[in-house]
Design an enzyme around this catalytic site. Structure first.
Site, mmCIF file in Angstrom:
data_model
loop_
_atom_site.group_PDB
_atom_site.id
_atom_site.type_symbol
_atom_site.label_atom_id
_atom_site.label_comp_id
_atom_site.label_asym_id
_atom_site.label_seq_id
_atom_site.Cartn_x
_atom_site.Cartn_y
_atom_site.Cartn_z
ATOM 1 N N LYS A 21 41.171 45.854 42.547
ATOM 2 C CA LYS A 21 40.215 46.853 43.162
ATOM 3 C C LYS A 21 39.667 46.181 44.257
ATOM 4 C CE LYS A 21 35.877 48.324 43.938
ATOM 5 N NZ LYS A 21 34.734 47.553 43.821
ATOM 6 N N ASP A 70 38.556 52.596 41.946
ATOM 7 C CA ASP A 70 37.453 52.427 41.282
ATOM 8 C C ASP A 70 37.004 53.537 40.283
ATOM 9 O OD1 ASP A 70 36.758 54.477 43.059
ATOM 10 O OD2 ASP A 70 34.568 53.614 43.112
#
Length: 218
Positions: A121, A140
């Site tokens: 991420k 996320d």
DNA sequence: CTCCCGATAT
DNA sequence: ATATCAGGAG
């Protein structure tokens, strides 16, 4: 309607609403962004910006963080939560950037994710924002929640979600797509109680359609 | 799977 | 009081 068709409509609606989305985290260098994203784990970007604005007045280079005692880093970042792990990771990542990459944040996915505290991420955000490189899609908490509610993916594993989204989202929208869902997720489709009645995506969303049907039944 | 963890909205 | 916030490591 296929998931790909649905996704194209979502991108258009979100583009009309948000235009070209900008990063919500404040930074002036790739390294500043990297640290900000590490700090953003389980913390609002608003809080991160408060912390980094003050901290970067004192330290904002890998050399400076590498030389700083962890306790001092901890004091700066304490309010972002998970501060012991984050401080240790920021120092270790800074040392590696100084020693192996001559003080420059590496661009490669493998090099980035090898840094302490940097997963897919974080690497996706930095690569997308700084160099417009999109070898993946940022997943996320917001992207995970909204793509599940909409019905584009199923499940909790961010690696699997990312792989499934890469099959559905056109590659030239891999960076925008995450931004749009994050903005919509913060603003309308909030985790506690999604505001489906005012959501521009409710007709394209499995959860939103269900909510709207139940409301119209009175 | 668990642990890390403070700030904020509800 | 409790869920949630631009997750990652062991």
């Amino acid at each position: 309607m296929t998931k790909k068709q649905k996704t194209k409509k979502i991108i258009k609606i979100m583009n009309d609403k948000f235009g070209n989305p900008e990063c919500a985290l404040n930074f002036t260098t790739p390294f500043e962004l990297l640290v900000a994203v590490i700090l953003s784990a389980q913390c609002t970007d608003k809080r991160v910006n408060i912390v980094t604005e003050e901290m970067y007045k004192h330290v904002n280079t890998p050399e400076a963080f590498a030389a700083m005692p962890v306790e001092e880093i901890e004091r700066h970042i304490k309010s972002t939560g998970f501060y012991r792990n984050k401080a240790k990771n920021i120092k270790a990542a800074s040392m590696e950037i100084v020693e192996k990459y001559n003080g420059e944040v590496p661009q490669g996915m493998d090099e980035l994710t090898a840094l302490a505290g940097v997963g897919r991420k974080t690497a996706n955000v930095v690569r997308g924002e700084v160099w417009r490189l999109a070898s993946g899609i940022t997943v996320d908490t917001h992207v995970k929640r909204l793509t599940n509610l909409i019905g584009l993916v199923k499940g909790d594993n961010p690696i699997i979600i990312e792989r499934e989204l890469m099959e559905i989202v056109p590659q030239d929208h891999w960076i925008d797509f995450s931004h749009y869902l994050i903005l919509q997720g913060r603003d309308v489709c909030v985790a506690r109680r999604p505001r489906c009645t005012e959501c521009e995506l409710n007709e394209l969303c499995n959860y939103g359609r269900k909510i709207m049907r139940n409301l119209s039944k009175k």
